[in-house]
Structures are given as C-alpha cells and as structure tokens.
Motif scaffolding. Structure first.
Motif, PDB file in Angstrom:
ATOM      1  N   UNK A  16       0.859  -1.186   0.000  1.00  0.00           N
ATOM      2  CA  UNK A  16       0.000   0.000   0.000  1.00  0.00           C
ATOM      3  C   UNK A  16       0.890   1.228   0.000  1.00  0.00           C
ATOM      4  N   UNK A  17       0.653   2.109  -0.956  1.00  0.00           N
ATOM      5  CA  UNK A  17       1.468   3.319  -1.112  1.00  0.00           C
ATOM      6  C   UNK A  17       0.746   4.516  -0.538  1.00  0.00           C
ATOM      7  N   UNK A  18       1.462   5.484  -0.015  1.00  0.00           N
ATOM      8  CA  UNK A  18       2.912   5.498   0.206  1.00  0.00           C
ATOM      9  C   UNK A  18       3.286   4.655   1.426  1.00  0.00           C
ATOM     10  N   UNK A  45      13.970   9.083  -4.745  1.00  0.00           N
ATOM     11  CA  UNK A  45      13.371   9.536  -3.493  1.00  0.00           C
ATOM     12  C   UNK A  45      14.206  10.711  -2.983  1.00  0.00           C
ATOM     13  N   UNK A  46      13.908  11.921  -3.473  1.00  0.00           N
ATOM     14  CA  UNK A  46      14.714  13.092  -3.100  1.00  0.00           C
ATOM     15  C   UNK A  46      14.760  13.369  -1.602  1.00  0.00           C
ATOM     16  N   UNK A  47      13.821  12.847  -0.847  1.00  0.00           N
ATOM     17  CA  UNK A  47      13.813  13.058   0.595  1.00  0.00           C
ATOM     18  C   UNK A  47      14.640  12.053   1.375  1.00  0.00           C
ATOM     19  N   UNK A  67      21.497  -0.937   3.276  1.00  0.00           N
ATOM     20  CA  UNK A  67      20.046  -0.952   3.393  1.00  0.00           C
ATOM     21  C   UNK A  67      19.575   0.495   3.350  1.00  0.00           C
ATOM     22  N   UNK A  68      18.740   0.769   2.356  1.00  0.00           N
ATOM     23  CA  UNK A  68      18.181   2.098   2.158  1.00  0.00           C
ATOM     24  C   UNK A  68      16.666   1.978   2.249  1.00  0.00           C
ATOM     25  N   UNK A  69      16.079   2.575   3.255  1.00  0.00           N
ATOM     26  CA  UNK A  69      14.623   2.535   3.388  1.00  0.00           C
ATOM     27  C   UNK A  69      14.071   3.809   2.763  1.00  0.00           C
ATOM     28  N   UNK A  70      13.449   3.633   1.598  1.00  0.00           N
ATOM     29  CA  UNK A  70      12.930   4.773   0.850  1.00  0.00           C
ATOM     30  C   UNK A  70      11.450   4.970   1.145  1.00  0.00           C
ATOM     31  N   UNK A  71      10.947   6.134   0.801  1.00  0.00           N
ATOM     32  CA  UNK A  71       9.508   6.402   0.872  1.00  0.00           C
ATOM     33  C   UNK A  71       8.947   6.062  -0.505  1.00  0.00           C
ATOM     34  N   UNK A  72       8.342   4.890  -0.598  1.00  0.00           N
ATOM     35  CA  UNK A  72       7.792   4.410  -1.873  1.00  0.00           C
ATOM     36  C   UNK A  72       6.429   5.043  -2.097  1.00  0.00           C
ATOM     37  N   UNK A  73       6.256   5.654  -3.257  1.00  0.00           N
ATOM     38  CA  UNK A  73       4.995   6.314  -3.575  1.00  0.00           C
ATOM     39  C   UNK A  73       4.202   5.583  -4.641  1.00  0.00           C
ATOM     40  N   UNK A  74       4.849   4.644  -5.365  1.00  0.00           N
ATOM     41  CA  UNK A  74       4.141   3.896  -6.415  1.00  0.00           C
ATOM     42  C   UNK A  74       4.941   2.672  -6.833  1.00  0.00           C
ATOM     43  N   UNK A  77       7.678   3.757  -9.233  1.00  0.00           N
ATOM     44  CA  UNK A  77       8.875   4.283  -8.588  1.00  0.00           C
ATOM     45  C   UNK A  77       9.771   3.135  -8.112  1.00  0.00           C
ATOM     46  N   UNK A  78       9.178   2.124  -7.466  1.00  0.00           N
ATOM     47  CA  UNK A  78       9.962   0.982  -6.997  1.00  0.00           C
ATOM     48  C   UNK A  78      10.625   0.251  -8.157  1.00  0.00           C
ATOM     49  N   UNK A  79       9.865   0.014  -9.225  1.00  0.00           N
ATOM     50  CA  UNK A  79      10.428  -0.664 -10.396  1.00  0.00           C
ATOM     51  C   UNK A  79      11.597   0.127 -10.967  1.00  0.00           C
ATOM     52  N   UNK A  80      11.454   1.437 -11.029  1.00  0.00           N
ATOM     53  CA  UNK A  80      12.494   2.286 -11.613  1.00  0.00           C
ATOM     54  C   UNK A  80      13.770   2.279 -10.771  1.00  0.00           C
TER      55      UNK A  80
END
Length: 95
Positions: A16-18, A45-47, A67-74, A77-80
């Motif tokens: 579930x995004x984000x 993820x610029x933030x 390990x990089x925990x990003x804020x996934x919005x879609x 974005x994850x695929x990219x």
C-alpha cells in the motif's frame, strides 16, 4: 477481466502506497560504492537521508550491503529504482 490483469492487480495490492520500503543493495567493497547507491536512491526519493543508510560488511570484508529505506509512492517508482540499481556496474544484487 482477463487472468493477466487479475495477477497484476494482486501483485500491486501487496504493497500500500505510500510506505517505507527497505532496499538491500549488495556490491564489492570499493571506494565510491555507497555514494553511487545514494545518488541513484536520491534520484527516485529526493527526501532520502544519507544518514539513514545502514552499511554492513561481509565476513571477509570483500562485499558490503547497504540498506536504504525509501519512501515508496508507487509501483512504478519501486520498479524504476530497482532497475537503475540493478543496471549500475558497481551493484552485484538488489533485494
């Protein structure tokens, strides 16, 4: 609705995004590896804060995992970010 569409919807619905999504990036221990990974992650993820990156060396210190925990919005974005990390010459594997 066809079977492919159903599979795609099910796969997309698992996240579930984000959300905060951990990426584990493996590479050989070498100068510039963490910086290269950081540049790719920041592009998607610029933030993302570099200070939040966790680093662990392998037993013989030949490899390193980040390990990089990003804020996934879609899903896109994850695929990219996965694709760009996997394509990077310094990266061995991404989980």
């Amino acid at each position: 609705m066809n079977n492919e569409a159903t599979k795609s919807e099910l796969r997309d619905s698992l996240v579930e995004y984000p959300c905060d999504f951990p990426l584990k990036v493996f590479g050989q221990q070498q100068a510039g590896f963490a910086q290269a990974v950081l540049e790719v992650v920041n592009k998607h993820d610029p933030g993302f804060l570099a200070a939040s990156m966790e680093m662990r060396a392998s037993k013989n210190a030949r490899y390193v995992s980040l390990t990089c925990t990003i804020r996934a919005t879609s899903r896109e974005q994850l695929d990219a970010v996965y694709q760009e990390l996997c394509d990077h010459p310094m990266v061995v594997m991404v989980l």
